[in-house]
Design a protein around this motif. Structure first.
Motif, mmCIF file in Angstrom:
data_model
loop_
_atom_site.group_PDB
_atom_site.id
_atom_site.type_symbol
_atom_site.label_atom_id
_atom_site.label_comp_id
_atom_site.label_asym_id
_atom_site.label_seq_id
_atom_site.Cartn_x
_atom_site.Cartn_y
_atom_site.Cartn_z
ATOM 1 N N THR A 182 -8.581 -4.475 -9.856
ATOM 2 C CA THR A 182 -9.305 -4.160 -8.620
ATOM 3 C C THR A 182 -10.491 -5.100 -8.414
ATOM 4 O O THR A 182 -10.850 -5.421 -7.271
ATOM 5 C CB THR A 182 -9.793 -2.703 -8.638
ATOM 6 O OG1 THR A 182 -10.491 -2.443 -9.868
ATOM 7 C CG2 THR A 182 -8.624 -1.740 -8.520
ATOM 8 N N GLU A 183 -11.118 -5.563 -9.495
ATOM 9 C CA GLU A 183 -12.207 -6.529 -9.360
ATOM 10 C C GLU A 183 -11.678 -7.870 -8.877
ATOM 11 O O GLU A 183 -12.319 -8.561 -8.079
ATOM 12 C CB GLU A 183 -12.928 -6.694 -10.704
ATOM 13 C CG GLU A 183 -13.730 -5.471 -11.112
ATOM 14 C CD GLU A 183 -14.412 -5.647 -12.448
ATOM 15 O OE1 GLU A 183 -15.654 -5.641 -12.481
ATOM 16 O OE2 GLU A 183 -13.700 -5.770 -13.460
ATOM 17 N N ARG A 185 -10.570 -5.536 -14.778
ATOM 18 C CA ARG A 185 -9.835 -4.698 -13.816
ATOM 19 C C ARG A 185 -9.211 -5.550 -12.714
ATOM 20 O O ARG A 185 -9.864 -6.423 -12.142
ATOM 21 C CB ARG A 185 -10.755 -3.650 -13.201
ATOM 22 C CG ARG A 185 -11.274 -2.622 -14.195
ATOM 23 C CD ARG A 185 -12.144 -1.581 -13.494
ATOM 24 N NE ARG A 185 -12.633 -0.587 -14.424
ATOM 25 C CZ ARG A 185 -11.944 0.494 -14.796
ATOM 26 N NH1 ARG A 185 -10.733 0.710 -14.292
ATOM 27 N NH2 ARG A 185 -12.466 1.349 -15.637
ATOM 28 N N LEU A 200 -9.138 -8.279 -6.946
ATOM 29 C CA LEU A 200 -8.779 -8.152 -5.531
ATOM 30 C C LEU A 200 -9.975 -8.394 -4.615
ATOM 31 O O LEU A 200 -9.802 -8.850 -3.484
ATOM 32 C CB LEU A 200 -8.184 -6.767 -5.247
ATOM 33 C CG LEU A 200 -6.891 -6.395 -5.984
ATOM 34 C CD1 LEU A 200 -6.353 -5.068 -5.472
ATOM 35 C CD2 LEU A 200 -5.838 -7.484 -5.874
ATOM 36 N N THR A 201 -11.172 -8.106 -5.097
ATOM 37 C CA THR A 201 -12.357 -8.321 -4.257
ATOM 38 C C THR A 201 -12.660 -9.806 -4.066
ATOM 39 O O THR A 201 -13.476 -10.163 -3.202
ATOM 40 C CB THR A 201 -13.603 -7.635 -4.856
ATOM 41 O OG1 THR A 201 -13.948 -8.263 -6.096
ATOM 42 C CG2 THR A 201 -13.359 -6.153 -5.082
ATOM 43 N N TYR A 232 0.863 -1.185 0.000
ATOM 44 C CA TYR A 232 0.000 0.000 0.000
ATOM 45 C C TYR A 232 0.894 1.227 0.000
ATOM 46 O O TYR A 232 1.816 1.343 0.817
ATOM 47 C CB TYR A 232 -0.899 -0.020 1.233
ATOM 48 C CG TYR A 232 -1.943 1.069 1.281
ATOM 49 C CD1 TYR A 232 -3.134 0.943 0.574
ATOM 50 C CD2 TYR A 232 -1.747 2.214 2.049
ATOM 51 C CE1 TYR A 232 -4.114 1.931 0.628
ATOM 52 C CE2 TYR A 232 -2.717 3.212 2.113
ATOM 53 C CZ TYR A 232 -3.894 3.073 1.399
ATOM 54 O OH TYR A 232 -4.855 4.056 1.458
ATOM 55 N N ARG A 265 -3.175 4.054 -2.012
ATOM 56 C CA ARG A 265 -3.816 2.949 -2.744
ATOM 57 C C ARG A 265 -2.908 1.730 -2.742
ATOM 58 O O ARG A 265 -1.701 1.838 -2.505
ATOM 59 C CB ARG A 265 -4.128 3.361 -4.186
ATOM 60 C CG ARG A 265 -2.906 3.734 -5.025
ATOM 61 C CD ARG A 265 -3.321 4.317 -6.365
ATOM 62 N NE ARG A 265 -2.169 4.672 -7.175
ATOM 63 C CZ ARG A 265 -1.593 3.874 -8.055
ATOM 64 N NH1 ARG A 265 -2.052 2.634 -8.223
ATOM 65 N NH2 ARG A 265 -0.555 4.260 -8.770
#
Length: 212
Positions: free
Chosen positions: A168-169, A166, A171-172, A137, A141
């Motif tokens: 980021t998707e 993405r 990571l979820t 981190y 971010r």
């Protein structure tokens, strides 16, 4: 000690830079050669995910390096961004853990990788919690293209098949350990270790710093 395999993402079009970032030279070495040099002591294997345009040239750079493999994106997901590159790397190179980085991370420092290696070993030995990834981190971010990931090709494939590209998707869908600045800054003397060369002025800055 070699702990993981490494995936270098070199498949982008480098539109902002205007030329292939992986092939930019810093003190007579291309960026991709510099990264392979940094990653080799930690990596069982290194896979470079290239675009088709640069594939032959990058392959010529590593003809004698048996631990380095060069591929292009899986045909099903060609040109679909970094997540497709990570999927290709995990599919083509079997391992339990992968360090993933972008091809323009000119300030990636071995000491950061030593710290990452020790963090992984600590979690494995203590078995305090099962993490899918270790991601730093910085600057408000997470920095997913300087992280360590378990084998997750099936999860990524499902996302790509749903037109979800993405990172980021992705990571979820995982339980990851967030490496706070207070931790990783103790590993490396480089304050901007996650710096990316995106524009020509970034490259010129690095050349000035390195005395090219």
């Amino acid at each position: 000690m070699k702990t993981w395999s490494s995936i270098i993402l070199a498949g982008g079009m480098s539109r902002r830079m205007g030329s292939s970032k992986a092939l930019l030279e810093i003190n007579v070495q291309t960026m991709v050669e510099l990264l392979v040099e940094v990653l080799t002591p930690f990596s069982r294997k290194i896979i470079i995910v290239s675009n088709e345009k640069d594939y032959e040239y990058i392959s010529s750079l590593f003809q004698q390096a048996l631990h380095v493999q060069i591929v292009t994106d899986d045909p099903l997901y060609q040109g679909e961004g970094p997540l497709a590159g990570i999927y290709t790397g995990m599919k083509e190179l079997q391992d339990s853990w992968y360090f993933v980085c972008a091809c323009d991370m000119v300030k990636l420092h071995p000491n950061y990788l030593v710290g990452l290696q020790e963090r992984l070993h600590t979690e494995i030995v203590t078995k305090r919690q099962q993490y899918d990834a270790f991601i730093p981190y910085s600057e408000g971010r997470v920095q997913p293209l300087a992280g360590l990931y378990s084998q997750q090709k099936e999860t990524i494939k499902k996302l790509l098949d749903q037109n979800k590209h993405r990172i980021t998707e992705w990571l979820t869908h995982m339980n990851y350990y967030r490496i706070e600045p207070s931790e990783w800054q103790g590993w490396t003397p480089i304050s901007d270790v996650f710096f990316n060369m995106n524009k020509p002025e970034d490259y010129l800055q690095i050349c000035r710093e390195r005395g090219k």
